[in-house]
Design an enzyme around this catalytic site. Sequence first.
Site, short mmCIF file in Angstrom:
data_model
loop_
_atom_site.label_atom_id
_atom_site.label_comp_id
_atom_site.label_asym_id
_atom_site.label_seq_id
_atom_site.Cartn_x
_atom_site.Cartn_y
_atom_site.Cartn_z
N ASN A 88 -4.92 11.24 11.76
CA ASN A 88 -4.44 11.44 13.12
C ASN A 88 -5.39 12.40 13.81
OD1 ASN A 88 -1.90 9.89 13.18
ND2 ASN A 88 -1.40 11.24 11.49
N GLU B 46 -3.64 3.49 1.87
CA GLU B 46 -3.97 3.63 3.29
C GLU B 46 -4.15 5.11 3.59
OE1 GLU B 46 -1.48 3.63 7.43
OE2 GLU B 46 -1.03 2.00 6.03
N HIS C 252 3.18 11.55 -7.17
CA HIS C 252 1.76 11.30 -7.41
C HIS C 252 1.48 9.81 -7.38
CE1 HIS C 252 3.72 11.14 -11.42
NE2 HIS C 252 2.93 10.10 -11.59
N GLU D 17 -2.31 11.11 -11.02
CA GLU D 17 -2.16 11.17 -12.47
C GLU D 17 -3.11 10.16 -13.08
OE1 GLU D 17 1.24 10.83 -15.96
OE2 GLU D 17 1.62 9.88 -14.02
N HIS E 116 0.83 -1.20 0.00
CA HIS E 116 0.00 0.00 0.00
C HIS E 116 0.87 1.25 0.00
CE1 HIS E 116 0.50 -0.65 4.44
NE2 HIS E 116 0.75 0.65 4.40
N ARG F 196 -1.47 10.79 4.67
CA ARG F 196 -2.08 11.41 5.85
C ARG F 196 -3.14 12.40 5.36
NH1 ARG F 196 3.34 10.91 7.30
NH2 ARG F 196 3.60 9.61 9.15
#
Length: 138
Positions: free
Chosen positions: A65, A61, A80, A128, A10, A14
Site C-alpha cells: 500500500n 500475494e 506462519h 516454517e 493464495h 502486507r
Amino acid sequence: MSEAKFRLMHTMLRVKDLEKSIDFYTRLLGMKLLRRNEFPDGKFTLAFVGYGPEQDNAVIELTYNWDKPEGYQLGTAYGHIALGVRDIYGICKELEANGANVPRKPGPMMHGTTNIAFVEDPDGYKIELIDLDTMVWG
C-alpha cells in the site's frame, strides 16, 4: 474423481518494502515472481510469488500500500507459512549467509521427531521450514 468445490489460491501479506520482499521470496526462497500489478487509483501494488503458475499452485500475494510506508503490526493471530525442504541444516546456513534471520535454528520439533526451523521475511513474517526427510505424514 470430480474437481473439488474449493481450491486454495493464495495467502496475502502486507509488506513495507515490496522490492525487498520480492528479493527475499525469489532469491532466498527460490520462488518466481509470477506477476506484478500496479493500481494507481487505489494506490497499491500486488506482486504474486510462488513455485509454479497460479492456475495450478497456491501462491503468496505481496501487497504494498503506497500510503502505508511505516509498516504494519503483525498481530498475535498470524502463525506462519510452511515450506517443505531437503537438507534443512544446509538451507538455514545458506539463508543466514545471505542475511536472513533464522530465529529458530533447525532441529527436532518439540514433542516430535520432524526437524523444523523458522526464518523471518523482511517484515518479520514467520516461515516454517519443514525437513521433508524427517517429516511424519498422517
